[in-house]
Write a protein that holds these residues in place. Structure first.
Motif, PDB file in Angstrom:
ATOM      1  N   ARG A  39       1.071  -0.807  -0.210  1.00 41.96           N
ATOM      2  CA  ARG A  39      -0.126   0.053  -0.138  1.00 41.96           C
ATOM      3  C   ARG A  39       0.925   1.349  -0.026  1.00 41.96           C
ATOM      4  O   ARG A  39       1.830   1.695   0.952  1.00 41.96           O
ATOM      5  N   GLU A 107       3.658   1.872   2.621  1.00 38.13           N
ATOM      6  CA  GLU A 107       2.746   2.191   4.047  1.00 38.13           C
ATOM      7  C   GLU A 107       3.316   0.888   5.168  1.00 38.13           C
ATOM      8  O   GLU A 107       2.642   0.084   4.623  1.00 38.13           O
ATOM      9  N   SER A 108       3.236   1.441   6.288  1.00 38.39           N
ATOM     10  CA  SER A 108       3.146   0.479   7.356  1.00 38.39           C
ATOM     11  C   SER A 108       2.124   0.518   8.169  1.00 38.39           C
ATOM     12  O   SER A 108       1.124   0.593   8.945  1.00 38.39           O
ATOM     13  N   ASN A 109       1.468  -1.506   7.378  1.00 37.38           N
ATOM     14  CA  ASN A 109      -0.460  -0.974   7.858  1.00 37.38           C
ATOM     15  C   ASN A 109      -0.287  -2.351   7.541  1.00 37.38           C
ATOM     16  O   ASN A 109       0.163  -3.276   6.430  1.00 37.38           O
TER      17      ASN A 109
END
Length: 120
Positions: A39, A107-109
């Protein structure tokens, strides 16, 4: 891409302190499927790519790859490999590239992940 933790790893494919970018094939496994998703942050310029390297190389049969133009909101990319022949010690890394002209972030998601599944 580097991974600081795993959600599920019963066979030690990932090491949180050494080579954190790698998923390494353990003994007893001869075929795997590799999948993942990224993402990207919001930016409409350029293109985005994610692919998988095997043993530090992008040149192998069945390499998953996804290339697309940036989106108006968040750019989501995913891939699934075919069944890949492997040997113990082979490793896979998810690699990302972009050409927006500026710094971009994945993104760290929960929507960003990398996975390996033993088939045989």
């Amino acid at each position: 891409m580097s991974w600081g933790s795993e959600s599920y790893d019963t066979d030690d494919y990932h090491d949180n302190s050494t080579n954190k970018s790698r998923l390494t094939v353990p003994s007893g496994v001869s075929k795997v499927i590799v999948s993942g998703q990224a993402r990207w942050d919001s930016n409409t310029s350029g293109t985005r790519e994610i692919l998988v390297w095997k043993n530090g190389s992008s040149a192998y049969e069945g390499r998953p790859f996804q290339h697309m133009g940036a989106q108006t909101y968040l750019t989501m990319q995913s891939f699934v490999s075919p069944v890949l022949a492997v040997s113990p010690g082979d490793y896979f890394e998810m690699v990302a590239w972009q050409d927006s002209g500026g710094s971009r972030n994945i993104e760290s998601n929960v929507a960003t992940w990398f996975s390996i599944q033993a088939v045989e």
